[in-house]
Scaffold this motif. Sequence first.
Motif, mmCIF file in Angstrom:
data_model
loop_
_atom_site.group_PDB
_atom_site.id
_atom_site.type_symbol
_atom_site.label_atom_id
_atom_site.label_comp_id
_atom_site.label_asym_id
_atom_site.label_seq_id
_atom_site.Cartn_x
_atom_site.Cartn_y
_atom_site.Cartn_z
ATOM 1 N N ASP A 71 0.772 -1.108 0.220
ATOM 2 C CA ASP A 71 -0.062 0.208 0.310
ATOM 3 C C ASP A 71 0.478 1.679 0.121
ATOM 4 O O ASP A 71 0.482 2.441 -0.862
ATOM 5 N N HIS A 72 2.060 1.367 0.765
ATOM 6 C CA HIS A 72 2.953 1.860 0.311
ATOM 7 C C HIS A 72 3.249 2.853 -0.834
ATOM 8 O O HIS A 72 3.854 3.669 -1.454
ATOM 9 N N ARG A 73 3.325 1.346 -1.041
ATOM 10 C CA ARG A 73 4.286 1.279 -3.266
ATOM 11 C C ARG A 73 2.844 2.537 -4.172
ATOM 12 O O ARG A 73 2.689 2.983 -4.649
ATOM 13 N N ILE A 74 2.186 1.519 -3.831
ATOM 14 C CA ILE A 74 0.692 1.884 -4.404
ATOM 15 C C ILE A 74 0.797 3.448 -3.956
ATOM 16 O O ILE A 74 0.779 4.847 -5.434
ATOM 17 N N ALA A 75 0.383 4.184 -2.530
ATOM 18 C CA ALA A 75 0.708 5.527 -2.545
ATOM 19 C C ALA A 75 1.827 6.787 -3.377
ATOM 20 O O ALA A 75 1.874 7.568 -3.112
ATOM 21 N N LYS A 76 2.746 6.135 -3.098
ATOM 22 C CA LYS A 76 3.655 6.615 -4.161
ATOM 23 C C LYS A 76 4.028 6.333 -5.476
ATOM 24 O O LYS A 76 4.817 6.660 -6.324
ATOM 25 N N GLY A 77 3.280 6.153 -6.066
ATOM 26 C CA GLY A 77 2.375 5.754 -7.642
ATOM 27 C C GLY A 77 2.833 5.032 -7.790
ATOM 28 O O GLY A 77 3.642 5.384 -9.501
ATOM 29 N N ALA A 78 3.531 3.809 -7.277
ATOM 30 C CA ALA A 78 3.294 2.185 -8.239
ATOM 31 C C ALA A 78 2.312 1.666 -9.149
ATOM 32 O O ALA A 78 0.893 2.382 -8.475
ATOM 33 N N ASP A 79 2.221 1.464 -10.464
ATOM 34 C CA ASP A 79 1.197 1.123 -11.281
ATOM 35 C C ASP A 79 0.441 0.052 -10.429
ATOM 36 O O ASP A 79 1.445 -1.294 -10.484
ATOM 37 N N VAL A 80 -0.380 0.162 -10.630
ATOM 38 C CA VAL A 80 -1.946 -0.625 -9.242
ATOM 39 C C VAL A 80 -1.040 -2.634 -9.885
ATOM 40 O O VAL A 80 -1.357 -3.199 -9.775
ATOM 41 N N LYS A 81 -1.365 -2.573 -11.549
ATOM 42 C CA LYS A 81 -1.760 -3.250 -12.154
ATOM 43 C C LYS A 81 -0.093 -4.634 -12.215
ATOM 44 O O LYS A 81 -0.417 -5.283 -11.401
ATOM 45 N N ALA A 82 0.912 -3.592 -12.020
ATOM 46 C CA ALA A 82 2.609 -4.208 -12.023
ATOM 47 C C ALA A 82 2.527 -4.908 -10.243
ATOM 48 O O ALA A 82 2.674 -5.673 -10.293
ATOM 49 N N VAL A 83 1.902 -3.875 -9.700
ATOM 50 C CA VAL A 83 1.724 -4.340 -8.580
ATOM 51 C C VAL A 83 1.133 -5.843 -7.974
ATOM 52 O O VAL A 83 1.706 -6.757 -7.314
ATOM 53 N N LEU A 84 0.145 -5.915 -8.195
ATOM 54 C CA LEU A 84 -1.150 -6.793 -8.507
ATOM 55 C C LEU A 84 -0.481 -7.972 -9.426
ATOM 56 O O LEU A 84 -0.815 -9.278 -8.922
ATOM 57 N N ALA A 85 -0.126 -8.184 -10.568
ATOM 58 C CA ALA A 85 0.651 -9.020 -10.577
ATOM 59 C C ALA A 85 1.925 -9.743 -10.410
ATOM 60 O O ALA A 85 2.036 -10.634 -9.950
ATOM 61 N N GLU A 86 2.626 -8.430 -9.112
ATOM 62 C CA GLU A 86 3.833 -8.959 -8.308
ATOM 63 C C GLU A 86 2.860 -10.294 -7.729
ATOM 64 O O GLU A 86 3.770 -11.070 -7.645
ATOM 65 N N ILE A 87 2.183 -9.917 -6.969
ATOM 66 C CA ILE A 87 1.982 -10.290 -5.743
ATOM 67 C C ILE A 87 1.198 -11.591 -6.227
ATOM 68 O O ILE A 87 1.799 -13.068 -5.684
ATOM 69 N N HIS A 88 1.029 -12.618 -7.592
ATOM 70 C CA HIS A 88 0.534 -13.267 -7.985
ATOM 71 C C HIS A 88 1.969 -13.963 -8.968
ATOM 72 O O HIS A 88 1.166 -15.006 -9.458
ATOM 73 N N GLY A 89 3.512 -13.570 -8.723
ATOM 74 C CA GLY A 89 3.910 -13.765 -9.475
ATOM 75 C C GLY A 89 4.591 -13.572 -10.373
ATOM 76 O O GLY A 89 4.916 -14.295 -11.338
#
Lengths: 280, 344
Positions: A71-89
């Motif tokens: 969530d800190h990463r999303i707040a700092k502007g990371a791409d939501v799609k990329a973060v979600l994909a990363e969680i899925h490996g």
Amino acid sequence: MTDALRGAYRVMRTIRVFEERLRQEFTTGEFTTGELPASGHRYAGEEALATGVCLHLDARDAIAGTHRRHDHRIAKGADVKAVLAEIHGRQIGSRHPPGLANGALGGVPMLICGTALAAKQQDTGGVGVAFLGDDAANPGTTLEALHLASAWHLPVIFVAEDIGYADRVVGFGVPGVIVDGADFFAVHEVAGEAIDRARGGGGPTLLEVGFTRHRGPVGGDHDCLQRFRARVTGSGELAEQVLDDIDAEVAKLIEESVAEAKTAPKSAWYDSAADVYVSY
Amino acid sequence: MGETVAGIVANPASGRDIRRLVAQASVFPTSEKANMVQRVLAAFAVTGLDRALLSTDLGGISATVLRALGRGGTWPKVDFCEDDPLTGTAADTTNAVRRMVEAGAGVIVVLGGDGTARVAAAACDDVPLLALSTGTNNAFPQVREATVAGLAAGLIATGQIDPDLVTHRVSVLEVVTKARREIALVDVCVSLSRHIGARALWDPSSLTELYCTFAEPDGIGLSSVPGQLCPSPRSSPDGVALQLGPVGETPYVVQAPIAPGLVRPVGVRGWGLLRPGVRVELAAAGGVIALDGERELELKTGESAFVELKPDGPWVVDVRAAMAEAARKGLLRIETELGKERRR
């Protein structure tokens, strides 16, 4: 100003829906892949903190968080799609820096001192922000980091979710400020002053925020999103419809992100050794 | 007289706001707050007080006192206000003070800043307050040694000193909006800023109106502005009202110590007396009203608010007068056999 308010609400809402969707995935086993390489610890109710702090940051700055880091990463502007994909490996787009996180909670403050030292030596004007929660403030390494940051006058902001820390830093000569972490406007103002102070060579600050961690739905006066809504509509700055439209946009974004994450190629870089070793 | 009771409220959050960043306001450590509570308790014991009722907190003050209690000591019976769940907000102070009033406290000692004293004053009914400074802006609480304050409070709570002789009633500013009724002990200020934000008021540029119960030339906080223009002593039944504006557009500018470490130019359009009982409408719609230096009320667009100086605020202890009365009555004085012999 209204653009800034809309932007802040969008970020908080994105974090909330991202979390809720992820929780749904975890509890219903909806993942088609059957794999969840990364974990998703809860952050619901604390969106105002991540957003109020991170809206002051830019590419010069580093953040480090506990295991609730997405969530800190999303707040700092990371791409939501990329973060979600990363969680899925899985991987969408170019590789996104995973941000600093540390399962050993006491490691975060030392890591962020490293980034702050680099920013200071390279004179970038950058700052480091360490989010400390879940008793991360108690290991000895946190005290070492506070000492280091104070002695070297490092541009660091320690954000402690543990009660009583604003008092403990007195001996290090670090100002400790208590702020209501569920109040976006309070966090934004205090964090802005702390970050400006650090950028201007004023040294480290510790912000103490208090929370009740939400395991179920978040609501009532503790809900930072509801508080934000009531205040900006009450003051006449934003209309309910504007906020509803943002809700709809965010819901669409998260649903699209989940769909894309499930069909994206497995990440070539997902490797537990990534970012751990370097060659000299 | 039945059981004699006195209360002690200590705010764990006082002295921790944004003014530690924007000014050189000092941090008042929890350990020192706990020490002050223990010094008050030690003094209570000397006055013969039966029972002290203490607030509880998550910041470590009550925990430190509890540990010290376990080690034994010459204190009165100590009880903690444990019936209300702690919220980490001003409600904790309100709840503790109400419990102390219900328990029949003769005096309530308050450790905090102007904000803590304001919250305690709204809940204490006619029980006298003795506010000791552990906050940032301290226009209302006294900077006093807790031991002496504890003696004064204990002598009043035990009935050895007549409270009518050593307490007086202060004026308050009452602010009424559609939804809320609040009081301020020192000042009410209208700001054009839209949100409460970090609460503490430290930027004077957005201020438009200021009302003060008193204005001392050596004051700290917003009341220092009229303190340099139109001083009004605490003993006066009247207050002062000022119209403020941006520096450069006003006939007067005061270099005012609005917070520790912050001496700022404040533009003043004009001023006048604020009479008790006169209701003044605040032009605060869409802005914020600050009470005793803390932004507290956000007003919706079109929402009206009124301020009125009221003479029936809390009773406060005059420590100097109480200790003078103790000396006059010889309450802390014992004549030994040797003394009696010499007198003979």
